[in-house]
Every structure is written in C-alpha cells, then in structure tokens.
Scaffold this active site. Sequence first.
Site, PDB file in Angstrom:
ATOM      1  N   ILE A 142       0.834  -1.206   0.000  1.00 43.28           N
ATOM      2  CA  ILE A 142       0.000   0.000   0.000  1.00 43.28           C
ATOM      3  C   ILE A 142       0.872   1.262   0.000  1.00 43.28           C
ATOM      4  CG2 ILE A 142      -1.657   1.321   1.384  1.00 43.28           C
ATOM      5  CD1 ILE A 142      -2.817  -1.433   2.319  1.00 43.28           C
ATOM      6  N   GLY A 168       3.401  -0.828   8.858  1.00 43.14           N
ATOM      7  CA  GLY A 168       2.736  -1.642   9.879  1.00 43.14           C
ATOM      8  C   GLY A 168       3.060  -3.101   9.666  1.00 43.14           C
ATOM      9  N   ILE A 169       2.912  -3.878  10.724  1.00 47.20           N
ATOM     10  CA  ILE A 169       3.190  -5.318  10.640  1.00 47.20           C
ATOM     11  C   ILE A 169       2.092  -6.104  11.364  1.00 47.20           C
ATOM     12  CG2 ILE A 169       5.710  -5.054  10.523  1.00 47.20           C
ATOM     13  CD1 ILE A 169       5.742  -5.897  13.535  1.00 47.20           C
ATOM     14  N   TYR A 227      -2.446  -6.486  16.950  1.00 46.93           N
ATOM     15  CA  TYR A 227      -2.647  -5.630  15.775  1.00 46.93           C
ATOM     16  C   TYR A 227      -3.909  -4.769  15.937  1.00 46.93           C
ATOM     17  CZ  TYR A 227      -3.194  -4.706  10.702  1.00 46.93           C
ATOM     18  OH  TYR A 227      -3.333  -4.124   9.460  1.00 46.93           O
ATOM     19  N   PRO A 266      -8.642   0.139   5.987  1.00 46.76           N
ATOM     20  CA  PRO A 266      -8.727  -0.800   4.859  1.00 46.76           C
ATOM     21  C   PRO A 266      -8.989  -2.215   5.366  1.00 46.76           C
ATOM     22  CG  PRO A 266      -6.605   0.365   4.912  1.00 46.76           C
ATOM     23  CD  PRO A 266      -7.261   0.558   6.231  1.00 46.76           C
ATOM     24  N   ILE A 280      -6.653  -6.128   1.475  1.00 46.07           N
ATOM     25  CA  ILE A 280      -5.990  -5.504   0.322  1.00 46.07           C
ATOM     26  C   ILE A 280      -4.850  -6.422  -0.138  1.00 46.07           C
ATOM     27  CG2 ILE A 280      -4.842  -3.424  -0.547  1.00 46.07           C
ATOM     28  CD1 ILE A 280      -7.710  -2.904   0.575  1.00 46.07           C
TER      29      ILE A 280
HETATM   30  N1  LIG Z   1      -3.056  -5.460   3.297  1.00 46.21           N
HETATM   31  C1  LIG Z   1      -4.184  -5.296   3.967  1.00 46.21           C
HETATM   32  O1  LIG Z   1      -5.192  -5.992   3.729  1.00 46.21           O
HETATM   33  C2  LIG Z   1      -4.321  -4.235   5.028  1.00 46.21           C
HETATM   34  C3  LIG Z   1      -5.585  -4.071   5.626  1.00 46.21           C
HETATM   35  C4  LIG Z   1      -5.730  -3.093   6.592  1.00 46.21           C
HETATM   36  C5  LIG Z   1      -4.653  -2.293   6.953  1.00 46.21           C
HETATM   37  N2  LIG Z   1      -3.448  -2.475   6.371  1.00 46.21           N
HETATM   38  C6  LIG Z   1      -2.349  -1.613   6.798  1.00 46.21           C
HETATM   39  O2  LIG Z   1      -1.774  -0.969   5.685  1.00 46.21           O
HETATM   40  C7  LIG Z   1      -0.406  -0.694   5.942  1.00 46.21           C
HETATM   41  C8  LIG Z   1       0.437  -1.243   4.811  1.00 46.21           C
HETATM   42  O3  LIG Z   1       0.197  -2.634   4.717  1.00 46.21           O
HETATM   43  P1  LIG Z   1       0.700  -3.539   3.500  1.00 46.21           P
HETATM   44  O4  LIG Z   1      -0.324  -4.593   3.333  1.00 46.21           O
HETATM   45  O5  LIG Z   1       1.105  -2.693   2.355  1.00 46.21           O
HETATM   46  O6  LIG Z   1       1.985  -4.211   4.202  1.00 46.21           O
HETATM   47  P2  LIG Z   1       3.358  -4.723   3.596  1.00 46.21           P
HETATM   48  O7  LIG Z   1       3.879  -5.729   4.571  1.00 46.21           O
HETATM   49  O8  LIG Z   1       3.185  -5.136   2.179  1.00 46.21           O
HETATM   50  O9  LIG Z   1       4.285  -3.422   3.635  1.00 46.21           O
HETATM   51  C9  LIG Z   1       4.666  -2.810   4.841  1.00 46.21           C
HETATM   52  C10 LIG Z   1       5.950  -2.037   4.641  1.00 46.21           C
HETATM   53  O10 LIG Z   1       6.289  -1.455   5.921  1.00 46.21           O
HETATM   54  C11 LIG Z   1       7.681  -1.642   6.137  1.00 46.21           C
HETATM   55  N3  LIG Z   1       7.977  -1.678   7.571  1.00 46.21           N
HETATM   56  C12 LIG Z   1       7.626  -2.643   8.447  1.00 46.21           C
HETATM   57  N4  LIG Z   1       8.134  -2.375   9.657  1.00 46.21           N
HETATM   58  C13 LIG Z   1       8.813  -1.202   9.553  1.00 46.21           C
HETATM   59  C14 LIG Z   1       9.577  -0.428  10.468  1.00 46.21           C
HETATM   60  N5  LIG Z   1       9.750  -0.804  11.733  1.00 46.21           N
HETATM   61  N6  LIG Z   1      10.125   0.725  10.019  1.00 46.21           N
HETATM   62  C15 LIG Z   1       9.978   1.109   8.729  1.00 46.21           C
HETATM   63  N7  LIG Z   1       9.295   0.387   7.824  1.00 46.21           N
HETATM   64  C16 LIG Z   1       8.723  -0.758   8.221  1.00 46.21           C
HETATM   65  C17 LIG Z   1       8.004  -2.974   5.466  1.00 46.21           C
HETATM   66  O11 LIG Z   1       9.386  -3.125   5.203  1.00 46.21           O
HETATM   67  C18 LIG Z   1       7.135  -2.912   4.212  1.00 46.21           C
HETATM   68  O12 LIG Z   1       7.823  -2.326   3.137  1.00 46.21           O
HETATM   69  C19 LIG Z   1      -0.096  -1.328   7.306  1.00 46.21           C
HETATM   70  O13 LIG Z   1      -0.187  -0.353   8.316  1.00 46.21           O
HETATM   71  C20 LIG Z   1      -1.210  -2.340   7.469  1.00 46.21           C
HETATM   72  O14 LIG Z   1      -1.472  -2.625   8.816  1.00 46.21           O
HETATM   73  C21 LIG Z   1      -3.250  -3.434   5.406  1.00 46.21           C
END
Ligand SMILES: NC(=O)c1ccc[n+]([C@@H]2O[C@H](COP(=O)([O-])OP(=O)(O)OC[C@H]3O[C@@H](n4cnc5c(N)ncnc54)[C@H](O)[C@@H]3O)[C@@H](O)[C@H]2O)c1
Length: 248
Positions: A18, A94-95, A156, A186, A189
């Site tokens: 995202i 986020g993780i 989380y 979201p 995703i």
């Molecule tokens: N994918 C989904 O369905 C979904 C749904 C709801 C919310 N979200 C939120 O959206 C955001 C992005 O999610 P995503 O699915 O793209 O995740 P992703 O795991 O694909 O990407 C997350 C990115 O954050 C970076 N990151 C992690 N820990 C870090 C740290 N300590 N310092 C700096 N960078 C760090 C990672 O290296 C990675 O590039 C997150 O906050 C997640 O919780 C995602």
Amino acid sequence: MYNFSDRFAVVTGAAQGIGYSIAERFVKEGIKGIALIDANAESLGKAVESLKGVGSSKVIGCHCNIVDYEEVKRTMDGILAAFGRVDILVNNAGITRDAMFHKMTVDNWRLVVDVNLNGTFNCTHTLVNQMRANGFGRIVNISSKSAWGEVGQANYAATKAAIIGFTKTLAKEGARKGITANCLEPDFIETPMMVAIPEENMKMRLSQAPMQRMGRPDEVAATVVWLASDEASYINGASIAVNGGTRT
Ligand SMILES: NC(=O)c1ccc[n+]([C@@H]2O[C@H](COP(=O)([O-])OP(=O)(O)OC[C@H]3O[C@@H](n4cnc5c(N)ncnc54)[C@H](O)[C@@H]3O)[C@@H](O)[C@H]2O)c1
C-alpha cells in the site's frame, strides 16, 4: 487532477504494498518531493528507482526503522533539510504477528505495538511542530478494519484502534494550525502482508466479501491522496472504511 506541485510528502513503509502505491500515486499527481521511509533497504532502493521512472518528482529513499525515535528524528531532519518542509505525512508502515491471544508471546505483542503505534507516534511527533509553524499539514494514518476486533489479532487490533483515537485527537489539536488528521480502515488488500494468512482462511474471507474480491493497493492510495489534497480541506478526524463493504 489535484495540485501537489508545491507539496512535499513523507510516506512510511513505502517500499512495497500500500505504501508504494501511495507514493506512486503522489508522483503521478506531480508532487514536488516525496520521501519514502522503510526498514527494508533492498526493496526501498528498488522502489525509489522505479518511482524515478514514473514522474519528475524529487524522490528520496530513507532507510529507517520507525521504532527508534532518535533514528526517526535524524531521518526527518534530513528530509526537512532536503525539502525545506514537509506538508503531508502518511503513517502507513505496519506489521502483523498473528496468534490467538492466549498463545501470543510478549515479544510479538510488544513488536506490533512498537511498529504500528509507537512508530506512528515517532514519525508524527518529529514532524508536527514544523507543520504547526508552517500553518499547514495533512496527516493520514493507516488503521484497519481489524480495529473493530479480529480473531488472532489482539496485538494488531489494539494498535489499529489506538490509531483511530490518536488521529481524532490530532484532528482537534491541529485544526487551528491548518493541520488535518484522518485515517483509513482498509480491509483485505492484496499486498505481501496478506501472504501470512492461511489459504483456507483467505478462501473463506473471499467467499464472504460482498465484492467477491480483494481490494487493490491503488484503491487505498486514491483515498489517501484525496485526504492529503486541498479538496479535502474540511475533512478532519474522519476514519474512512476502504473495504468493499466487508464492514458497514
Ligand atoms: N493489506 C491489507 O489488507 C491491510 C488491511 C488493513 C490495513 N493495512 C495496513 O496498511 C499498511 C500497509 O500494509 P501492506 O499490506 O502494504 O503491508 P506490507 O507488509 O506489504 O508493507 C509494509 C511495509 O512497511 C515496512 N515496515 C515494516 N516495519 C517497519 C519499520 N519498523 N520501520 C519502517 N518500515 C517498516 C516494510 O518493510 C514494508 O515495506 C499497514 O499499516 C497495514 O497494517 C493493510
């Protein structure tokens, strides 16, 4: 078309998923400068290179672990030195470390709180005073549908619910200084984060999803960019579902 021609943005967790999509959309919209923050140096380098081919924005990659306040402070100071100011902050990094609560380790509770919540604090705290001094700021935080409770995600969900309260407070405190704060919730995703979800669970969720599909990162990015734009000048303290109707 929005006007970001004199705007500078920071997006955390922007190396993939995202966050990358948000950065890409800002570049397509002609933003003047954008800094990508990520803890993964290799994917960050690739992301910066690929964005340079998307538009003419100044793109900076900052290798930084958002958990470490001093590291974040140094990183933000470097970005401010390069850009002169930061108008837009997207707290996206986020993780997940999913487990049923009774099996959740202390380490995985703390790690998720550190990255998702304390990391969001660190990035916002190190930029908000210059936004106040400039009389302008757009803060967009990425919460989640899980804020409302999700099996296996006590850590989380707690951080994502906290982000909503954090955002609504920033919205009230920053309003008189020209700063708005909003967040997104979201769900489902299609990003690398989703590979942690077991296949059976994914099939079940897909069959229950009203649109019968996952969301795309660019569908989240479209909402973020709108919230960061001048078009959303009276949107403040909102938490917007971007979930295709999975929670209404
Ligand atoms: N994918 C989904 O369905 C979904 C749904 C709801 C919310 N979200 C939120 O959206 C955001 C992005 O999610 P995503 O699915 O793209 O995740 P992703 O795991 O694909 O990407 C997350 C990115 O954050 C970076 N990151 C992690 N820990 C870090 C740290 N300590 N310092 C700096 N960078 C760090 C990672 O290296 C990675 O590039 C997150 O906050 C997640 O919780 C995602």
